[in-house]
Design a protein around this motif. Sequence first.
Motif, PDB file in Angstrom:
ATOM      1  N   ILE A   1      74.546   3.756  22.735  1.00  0.00           N
ATOM      2  CA  ILE A   1      73.919   4.870  21.785  1.00  0.00           C
ATOM      3  C   ILE A   1      73.894   6.617  23.066  1.00  0.00           C
ATOM      4  O   ILE A   1      73.243   6.313  24.078  1.00  0.00           O
ATOM      5  CB  ILE A   1      73.535   5.895  20.944  1.00  0.00           C
ATOM      6  N   THR A   2      74.324   7.152  23.935  1.00  0.00           N
ATOM      7  CA  THR A   2      74.476   8.922  24.491  1.00  0.00           C
ATOM      8  C   THR A   2      73.528  10.178  23.406  1.00  0.00           C
ATOM      9  O   THR A   2      74.389  10.420  21.726  1.00  0.00           O
ATOM     10  CB  THR A   2      75.490   8.882  24.894  1.00  0.00           C
ATOM     11  N   GLY A   3      72.936  10.783  23.860  1.00  0.00           N
ATOM     12  CA  GLY A   3      72.476  12.168  23.182  1.00  0.00           C
ATOM     13  C   GLY A   3      73.027  13.286  24.342  1.00  0.00           C
ATOM     14  O   GLY A   3      72.614  12.649  26.052  1.00  0.00           O
ATOM     15  N   SER A   4      72.387  14.252  24.044  1.00  0.00           N
ATOM     16  CA  SER A   4      71.779  15.594  24.840  1.00  0.00           C
ATOM     17  C   SER A   4      71.452  16.315  24.051  1.00  0.00           C
ATOM     18  O   SER A   4      70.784  16.260  22.733  1.00  0.00           O
ATOM     19  CB  SER A   4      73.213  15.703  25.255  1.00  0.00           C
ATOM     20  N   GLY A   5      71.061  17.855  24.605  1.00  0.00           N
ATOM     21  CA  GLY A   5      70.217  18.706  24.529  1.00  0.00           C
ATOM     22  C   GLY A   5      68.914  19.146  24.621  1.00  0.00           C
ATOM     23  O   GLY A   5      69.136  18.821  26.171  1.00  0.00           O
ATOM     24  N   SER A   6      68.038  19.381  24.281  1.00  0.00           N
ATOM     25  CA  SER A   6      66.560  19.809  24.226  1.00  0.00           C
ATOM     26  C   SER A   6      65.859  19.529  26.252  1.00  0.00           C
ATOM     27  O   SER A   6      65.297  18.140  25.853  1.00  0.00           O
ATOM     28  CB  SER A   6      65.868  19.300  23.429  1.00  0.00           C
ATOM     29  N   THR A   7      65.693  20.104  26.803  1.00  0.00           N
ATOM     30  CA  THR A   7      64.986  20.185  28.081  1.00  0.00           C
ATOM     31  C   THR A   7      63.904  19.941  28.026  1.00  0.00           C
ATOM     32  O   THR A   7      62.651  19.063  28.389  1.00  0.00           O
ATOM     33  CB  THR A   7      65.368  21.213  29.238  1.00  0.00           C
ATOM     34  N   TRP A   8      63.625  20.733  26.573  1.00  0.00           N
ATOM     35  CA  TRP A   8      62.024  20.965  26.500  1.00  0.00           C
ATOM     36  C   TRP A   8      61.299  19.923  25.728  1.00  0.00           C
ATOM     37  O   TRP A   8      60.296  19.005  25.769  1.00  0.00           O
ATOM     38  CB  TRP A   8      61.826  22.062  25.252  1.00  0.00           C
ATOM     39  N   ALA A   9      62.333  18.810  24.882  1.00  0.00           N
ATOM     40  CA  ALA A   9      61.516  17.818  24.712  1.00  0.00           C
ATOM     41  C   ALA A   9      62.120  16.599  25.418  1.00  0.00           C
ATOM     42  O   ALA A   9      61.476  15.676  25.333  1.00  0.00           O
ATOM     43  CB  ALA A   9      62.073  16.797  23.166  1.00  0.00           C
TER      44      ALA A   9
ATOM     45  N   ALA B   1      59.399  13.321  26.829  1.00  0.00           N
ATOM     46  CA  ALA B   1      59.174  12.660  26.265  1.00  0.00           C
ATOM     47  C   ALA B   1      60.330  11.412  25.710  1.00  0.00           C
ATOM     48  O   ALA B   1      59.957  10.369  25.646  1.00  0.00           O
ATOM     49  CB  ALA B   1      58.586  12.553  24.409  1.00  0.00           C
ATOM     50  N   VAL B   2      61.916  12.139  25.216  1.00  0.00           N
ATOM     51  CA  VAL B   2      62.898  10.825  24.952  1.00  0.00           C
ATOM     52  C   VAL B   2      63.366  10.191  26.070  1.00  0.00           C
ATOM     53  O   VAL B   2      62.991   9.033  25.768  1.00  0.00           O
ATOM     54  CB  VAL B   2      64.713  12.431  24.957  1.00  0.00           C
ATOM     55  N   ASP B   3      62.566  10.431  27.324  1.00  0.00           N
ATOM     56  CA  ASP B   3      63.218   9.856  28.757  1.00  0.00           C
ATOM     57  C   ASP B   3      61.573   8.417  28.762  1.00  0.00           C
ATOM     58  O   ASP B   3      62.554   7.492  29.356  1.00  0.00           O
ATOM     59  CB  ASP B   3      62.727  10.378  29.675  1.00  0.00           C
ATOM     60  N   LYS B   4      60.812   8.952  28.401  1.00  0.00           N
ATOM     61  CA  LYS B   4      59.649   8.172  28.156  1.00  0.00           C
ATOM     62  C   LYS B   4      59.960   6.479  27.105  1.00  0.00           C
ATOM     63  O   LYS B   4      60.038   5.941  27.402  1.00  0.00           O
ATOM     64  CB  LYS B   4      58.313   8.045  27.629  1.00  0.00           C
ATOM     65  N   TRP B   5      60.794   7.441  25.895  1.00  0.00           N
ATOM     66  CA  TRP B   5      61.367   6.365  24.545  1.00  0.00           C
ATOM     67  C   TRP B   5      62.362   5.518  25.465  1.00  0.00           C
ATOM     68  O   TRP B   5      62.000   4.423  24.803  1.00  0.00           O
ATOM     69  CB  TRP B   5      61.345   7.286  23.247  1.00  0.00           C
TER      70      TRP B   5
ATOM     71  N   GLY C   1      51.265  12.117  23.954  1.00  0.00           N
ATOM     72  CA  GLY C   1      50.573  13.200  24.784  1.00  0.00           C
ATOM     73  C   GLY C   1      49.517  12.995  25.562  1.00  0.00           C
ATOM     74  O   GLY C   1      49.337  14.558  26.674  1.00  0.00           O
ATOM     75  N   PRO C   2      49.041  11.618  26.506  1.00  0.00           N
ATOM     76  CA  PRO C   2      49.702  12.373  28.349  1.00  0.00           C
ATOM     77  C   PRO C   2      50.125  12.529  28.737  1.00  0.00           C
ATOM     78  O   PRO C   2      49.613  13.268  30.325  1.00  0.00           O
ATOM     79  CB  PRO C   2      48.827  10.601  28.578  1.00  0.00           C
ATOM     80  N   ILE C   3      51.765  12.794  28.188  1.00  0.00           N
ATOM     81  CA  ILE C   3      52.674  13.133  28.934  1.00  0.00           C
ATOM     82  C   ILE C   3      52.549  14.803  28.890  1.00  0.00           C
ATOM     83  O   ILE C   3      53.392  16.211  29.164  1.00  0.00           O
ATOM     84  CB  ILE C   3      53.935  12.406  29.488  1.00  0.00           C
ATOM     85  N   GLY C   4      51.939  15.596  27.877  1.00  0.00           N
ATOM     86  CA  GLY C   4      52.438  17.014  27.649  1.00  0.00           C
ATOM     87  C   GLY C   4      52.363  16.994  26.031  1.00  0.00           C
ATOM     88  O   GLY C   4      53.084  18.603  26.026  1.00  0.00           O
ATOM     89  N   TYR C   5      52.871  16.437  25.187  1.00  0.00           N
ATOM     90  CA  TYR C   5      53.312  16.696  24.179  1.00  0.00           C
ATOM     91  C   TYR C   5      52.213  16.187  22.911  1.00  0.00           C
ATOM     92  O   TYR C   5      51.396  15.141  23.315  1.00  0.00           O
ATOM     93  CB  TYR C   5      54.426  15.584  23.686  1.00  0.00           C
ATOM     94  N   SER C   6      52.033  16.835  21.825  1.00  0.00           N
ATOM     95  CA  SER C   6      51.155  16.235  20.668  1.00  0.00           C
ATOM     96  C   SER C   6      51.708  15.400  19.115  1.00  0.00           C
ATOM     97  O   SER C   6      53.008  15.389  19.161  1.00  0.00           O
ATOM     98  CB  SER C   6      50.816  17.444  19.782  1.00  0.00           C
ATOM     99  N   ALA C   7      51.278  14.178  18.581  1.00  0.00           N
ATOM    100  CA  ALA C   7      52.163  13.728  18.486  1.00  0.00           C
ATOM    101  C   ALA C   7      52.371  14.209  17.147  1.00  0.00           C
ATOM    102  O   ALA C   7      51.581  14.944  16.651  1.00  0.00           O
ATOM    103  CB  ALA C   7      51.359  11.973  17.566  1.00  0.00           C
ATOM    104  N   LEU C   8      53.500  13.738  15.768  1.00  0.00           N
ATOM    105  CA  LEU C   8      54.231  14.650  14.753  1.00  0.00           C
ATOM    106  C   LEU C   8      52.279  13.622  13.624  1.00  0.00           C
ATOM    107  O   LEU C   8      51.441  12.675  14.023  1.00  0.00           O
ATOM    108  CB  LEU C   8      55.056  13.028  14.265  1.00  0.00           C
ATOM    109  N   PRO C   9      52.427  14.113  12.252  1.00  0.00           N
ATOM    110  CA  PRO C   9      51.561  14.145  11.604  1.00  0.00           C
ATOM    111  C   PRO C   9      52.449  13.190  11.038  1.00  0.00           C
ATOM    112  O   PRO C   9      53.652  13.274  10.118  1.00  0.00           O
ATOM    113  CB  PRO C   9      50.670  15.666  11.012  1.00  0.00           C
ATOM    114  N   VAL C  10      51.059  12.647   9.632  1.00  0.00           N
ATOM    115  CA  VAL C  10      51.912  11.669   8.092  1.00  0.00           C
ATOM    116  C   VAL C  10      52.910  12.419   8.342  1.00  0.00           C
ATOM    117  O   VAL C  10      53.911  11.818   7.525  1.00  0.00           O
ATOM    118  CB  VAL C  10      50.853  11.394   7.963  1.00  0.00           C
ATOM    119  N   ASN C  11      53.010  13.256   7.693  1.00  0.00           N
ATOM    120  CA  ASN C  11      54.026  14.268   6.222  1.00  0.00           C
ATOM    121  C   ASN C  11      55.483  13.776   7.444  1.00  0.00           C
ATOM    122  O   ASN C  11      56.140  13.672   6.716  1.00  0.00           O
ATOM    123  CB  ASN C  11      53.424  15.826   5.964  1.00  0.00           C
TER     124      ASN C  11
END
Length: 545
Positions: free
Chosen positions: A39-47, A50-54, A360-370
């Motif tokens: 599958i392919t996607g495009s968009g946010s450089t901000w995220a 994180a996307v590349d890590k996943w 977290g170690p690469i500069g983001y914060s994990a999503l909360p449970v809700n």
Amino acid sequence: MTIRLAGALVVGCFMAALPSAAASATSAGARTHVETAEITGSGSTWAANAVDKWIANIYTQGVQVVFSPTGSAQGRQDFALHTVDFAVSDIGYQGYNPVTGTDDTSSRPYAYLPVTAGGTAFPYNIVVGGHRITNLRLSGSVIAQIFMNKITNWDDSQITSDNNNHALPSMPITTVVPSEGSGTTAMFTQYLAQDFKSMWTAFNGGVSDWTEYWPRQGTSQVAQDGSTQIMNYIESSAANGSIGIDEYSYPLAAGFPVVQMENAAGYYVLPSEYNDAVALTKAVINYNKNSPNYLLQNLEYVYGNPDRRTYPLSSYSYTIMPVSKTDPRMEVTGGAFPAKWQSLADFLYYSICQGQEYIGPIGYSALPVNLVEAGFKQIDRIKLAAPQVQIGDENIYTCHNPTFVSGHPNENWLALNAPYPPLCDKTGHGPCSGDLNANANGGKGSSTKNPSPTPSASSGTTPGASPTPGSSTGTGGSGVNPGNPNAPPAAAGPAPVADPAQLAAGENSNMTGALEALAAVLLVAILAAPPLLARRLSARSRRQP
């Protein structure tokens, strides 16, 4: 048999305490028949980091994903034009765009899925006398004036005031801004449009609303295409005196400092995973399932969150996912297995669960449970579009995410355990030196004294210090202040210094030693427990008639 079982249990407990880098993409047991397709996607450089890590992690599980960081605006357009299978954007579709003269809409059915949180940061390059400054502090007002050409030199009295009367030398300021339609720009200008409306309106040609397209003015502003190019420019030796707008992950990876931004409590803080988590407890989330903006964020109350641990420019980014069974890029012909739908379901589930462990170690914060639980409902829409897809048992107990703690799944671990800033980060004190400030850590990321917990929902172990049941908590969008905002700040330590500060080379030695000691204890337990248990069982059997 008993001895072997006891040994296996000890080894199993040891292995369960370690984070799994190859957790199953879905939480259910064995699949009967599944196929996946690229599958392919495009968009946010901000995220994008994180996307590349996943993508790299889930590739080992047979799921292939290709993502192009083209910017949020381009990603939304690509999705609407059916040129990608999914998009990532920091904001939703906006309707008519007066800057580009185009309709920012999509007739292709879609849903928003929150995928990551993080902070919009201000990396800078200031070298004085051969030493790099790493403890720069700025208020929101000064940041706004710098990027709107009101403050143009680093010796400005307002910058000196923010740094407790420690002045920088005369040096012109160069601001580095995104050239593309950027979520980074959107996050920053939303803040400017709310907290500095008159100044922003004048700078933005009389338009008071926020924008994805930075209205660059003057020769001191440099535009770069994407987050990577922004950092490449700032890092260059010729860019001394520059400051830019970027997601925290990029300067963190480059080893460059970012501004400690003053929050509503009067403390200068960085966009660590903890400070972002605390800030976003005040995010207002659209929970109207009939709204086209379901799950999108309103950050109005994030900017003024009164908790001293909050980073004001914290926000979420989103996957834009297809939901129609007749989607031309996803449609299944004949009796074929819906392989692309399966890949999308696996990737999204991994992103909001196991994948959160690594960001977290690469500069983001994990999503909360809700938001994760709401994300489960969005992924379930894939099952409606393609019933053959095997999604698995989606719940917070099978979802490895560092905001969840076994036994307290509805509490936000990161927000509850966020460290308080030291006194030298408070207005009128300091500034802290780069190697003494445990909360800011000299621009290098989260304090090593407060590491992300190891996800343990399935193992039953509690990472770090367990939160006290009944304590005031907050999950993103709850509007509840986490922890105890009246708790005393950490001691400031040695007297703050005014000289340019760099991180000490051995600052992580204490954590490394602790981990080595823990590993040794666990190894001894593994080796010693079976024979000890065997002797005890043997003695017990001799005592029995």
